[in-house]
Structure formats: C-alpha cells, structure tokens
Enzyme design. Structure first.
Site, short mmCIF file in Angstrom:
data_model
loop_
_atom_site.label_atom_id
_atom_site.label_comp_id
_atom_site.label_asym_id
_atom_site.label_seq_id
_atom_site.Cartn_x
_atom_site.Cartn_y
_atom_site.Cartn_z
N HIS A 50 45.00 32.46 38.37
CA HIS A 50 44.25 32.94 37.21
C HIS A 50 45.13 33.07 35.98
O HIS A 50 44.64 33.36 34.89
CB HIS A 50 43.61 34.29 37.52
CG HIS A 50 44.61 35.39 37.69
ND1 HIS A 50 45.23 35.64 38.90
CD2 HIS A 50 45.10 36.31 36.82
CE1 HIS A 50 46.06 36.66 38.76
NE2 HIS A 50 46.00 37.08 37.50
N ASP B 115 56.72 37.11 45.74
CA ASP B 115 56.79 35.66 45.56
C ASP B 115 58.13 35.25 44.95
O ASP B 115 58.69 34.21 45.33
CB ASP B 115 55.61 35.14 44.71
CG ASP B 115 55.43 35.87 43.39
OD1 ASP B 115 56.16 36.85 43.10
OD2 ASP B 115 54.52 35.47 42.62
N ARG C 146 36.08 41.03 46.64
CA ARG C 146 36.79 39.76 46.73
C ARG C 146 36.75 39.14 48.12
O ARG C 146 36.40 37.96 48.27
CB ARG C 146 38.26 39.93 46.30
CG ARG C 146 38.42 40.30 44.84
CD ARG C 146 39.91 40.31 44.46
NE ARG C 146 40.12 40.68 43.07
CZ ARG C 146 41.31 40.70 42.47
NH1 ARG C 146 42.40 40.38 43.17
NH2 ARG C 146 41.43 41.05 41.21
N ASP D 202 42.06 36.26 45.38
CA ASP D 202 41.25 35.65 44.32
C ASP D 202 41.44 34.13 44.30
O ASP D 202 41.20 33.47 43.29
CB ASP D 202 41.58 36.24 42.95
CG ASP D 202 43.04 36.08 42.54
OD1 ASP D 202 43.83 35.59 43.37
OD2 ASP D 202 43.39 36.45 41.40
#
Length: 349
Positions: free
Chosen positions: A284, A260, A98, A172
């Site tokens: 995603h 988060d 990644r 990502d």
C-alpha cells in the site's frame, strides 16, 4: 514487554511439531523440494520509505542490486503449492476487518499452505483455520520488538515444516497463488533465493551495535514486508544463527529496525546473500492505481490502504462496486476465480 516477547517466541514452539506433521503430506520423504514462475527483475518506481526506517543512502558497497533473468534459474522441477509455507502476519484488532476478507478470497485457494500468525486467541478464527492459526503471544504493539517476535515465530514454523519456500505476507495483501507458483518455479534448489520488492531505490543505512558501545555503519537492501517476500529453504538454513527463535530478537536489537529490515540485514550482511527484486510484489506504500488493469492477473501480491491521503486501491471494474468492495479484493478474486459461489451471485456478473 520484553518478558512477553521472549515468552511469545518460546511459547509458540508447541505449535511447531504439528506444523511439521501437517507438512509431511506435501513433501513425502524429501527434505527440500525443487524451486520452480517468472522471476521478473524489473524494479519499478520505488515505494515510499516505511515508517521508522532510517534514510537509505549510498551504494551497495561492493555489489549493486542485480537483476537476474528468469531463464538463468529456470528448472524442470514440479513445484506445487504444497511445497510453499505461506505465513500471514496479523493482530487481533484486524481479525474481522482484514483476515476474514483474506479467508473469503485468496486463502480459500491455498488454505492447506497458509498459516495465520497473530497475537491473541480468537475462537472464531480458530474454528475457521483450525491448526493453521498460531497464537504467538507476542505483543500487539507495532514496535520492532513485537514485529520481530512474530517474524521469529513464522521463521521457526517454516523451518519445522520442512517445506521448500517461506513466503511472508501482511494481512492487507492479496496473494495470487498461481502467479506465486509461476514465479518460484523460476529458481533452482541450488540457489540462495531472497525475492521481494525494495522499499527504496537505494540500500538502507543503519548503525550496527558492536561490543564496548561501539557502532558501525551498514548498508543493505531489504524486501518490504508490506508487499510480501519469499526465501528459499537453502538460504533459510544459513540464516538460522541470526534468525531462529530468540536470535532474531537479538539481531533486530543490533540495528533497531523492524522485522523486514532485519531479514534483509541478516541475508545481506551476515549470510552474504542478495535480494532479487521483483516488480510482481506490491504494498500500500506505492500508488496501486499505476498498475495497468491488463497486468493485474499476473501480479503475485496486491494491497490496499491510504497513499498520499487518498484511498489507494487497484483500478478494476466489477462485479462489486467500490462501496461494496472498497479493497477491490473481492472483485479481483472474481476475475481470477469466476466460479466462486458469491461471484456468480453478483448482479450483472
């Protein structure tokens, strides 16, 4: 693991002084720069609930999720990328698959502003990033404690930098630096700004631990870390009692949710701030193929992964085939930066 988490937060402190020195070239003698983009307040179809998060329910208590027209915040300031601290969270096992992709694409356009936060030493990554890779010594587990350990290190590095904006990304995400700059240019320095995309179309509900084994129900909005989010320095200063150093880990334990969610909890339940939703951030966890191709260049973040058991990527033609470029990040980068050397070498480009 708890000892390692605490050591990860304190051990990373040695990097903070160098971060602060690096930032001096960008901010000069200013303590905080102006917060200049397109503060789009349209909330699109909500993403799926993130793993490990409880059901969100109910309203926002006394306030709803408000959409702020960008004109209400627009400033005449001259924000530059040098005023933004961009943090990318990753783990050792994704350095090659990644992070190298990010280094080849968007980080090449914002290398001076981007810091990689990871959990283990990596000589190859260190050679490419130099002092902008920070080894947190946090656990590589995907637990809320380990994630919070990294987020605390990111937050403190931002505070030490003296820069105007803190933007968190996952490994990502593709970041469009120009779109980010345009978005942040919509907000004045006098505002407490928390920008991102909610995971749900309603506040999340959690149980906050109180003394004497008591609990109380709390509800708040949060920007999903998988799409990226940004916080102004003015707001970050107010978050310090709950978000700096070991305080972030302690706060995370109060609601036992990922990093988060903890950010949203601190901002909305402790500081009294409010999430400003932006449809320009993407993770995603949403169907990325629903984003019109004509609008891809205006998005702040994009992502890739698996959605409903299918490969989830943006729809974009060339210059690389899906086999050559399964994430579509390289093709997107070539549309944004066609003069990139390896784009010019692509057949038919």
């Amino acid at each position: 693991m708890g000892r390692r988490l605490v050591h990860g937060v304190s051990g990373a402190a040695v990097f903070l002084a160098s971060v602060a020195l690096l930032s001096m070239r960008h901010r000069g003698t200013r303590e905080a720069a102006q917060y200049p983009g397109i503060g789009e307040g349209v909330l699109e179809k909500p993403e799926q609930q993130s793993e490990g998060s409880p059901e969100g329910s109910g309203g926002r208590g006394q306030k709803d999720l408000k959409l702020h027209p960008p004109e209400a915040h627009r400033t005449e300031g001259s924000l530059t990328l040098g005023d933004i601290f961009i943090a990318v969270k990753t783990t050792k096992k994704f350095h090659q698959s990644r992070v190298e992709l990010l280094l080849d694409t968007w980080i090449s356009q914002a290398s001076e502003q981007t810091y990689i936060f990871t959990d283990e030493e990596d000589g190859a990554l260190k050679r490419r990033m130099g002092g902008r890779v920070i080894f947190t010594n946090c656990s590589a587990e995907h637990s809320h404690q380990a994630l919070s350990c990294k987020m605390a290190t990111e937050f403190d590095a931002f505070l030490a930098s003296g820069l105007s904006w803190f933007c968190h990304l996952d490994d990502d995400n593709y970041l469009n630096p120009r779109a980010l700059l345009k978005l942040l240019s919509s907000y004045a320095e006098t505002w407490d700004v928390y920008l991102g995309k909610p995971s749900l179309n309603r506040p999340i509900r959690a149980s906050e631990t109180l003394p004497d084994n008591q609990t109380k129900s709390v509800r708040f909005w949060f920007a999903t870390g998988g799409a990226g989010f940004c916080i102004s320095r003015r707001l970050a200063r107010k978050m310090v009692p709950w978000a700096s150093g070991r305080n972030f880990l302690s706060t995370s334990e109060l609601i036992r949710l990922p990093d988060d969610c903890t950010m949203g909890y601190i901002i909305e339940c402790k500081v009294g701030g409010q999430l400003i939703p932006s449809a320009l951030f993407h993770s995603h966890l949403e169907n990325l193929q629903l984003i019109p191709t004509s609008q891809l260049m205006q998005q702040v973040t994009l992502s890739y992964g698996v959605f409903e058991n299918k490969l989830n990527v943006i729809e974009l033609s060339g210059p690389f085939s899906p086999q050559e470029d399964p994430s579509r990040f390289r093709s997107l980068h070539c549309h944004l930066y066609p003069d990139t050397s390896w784009c010019l070498q692509a057949v038919g480009w």
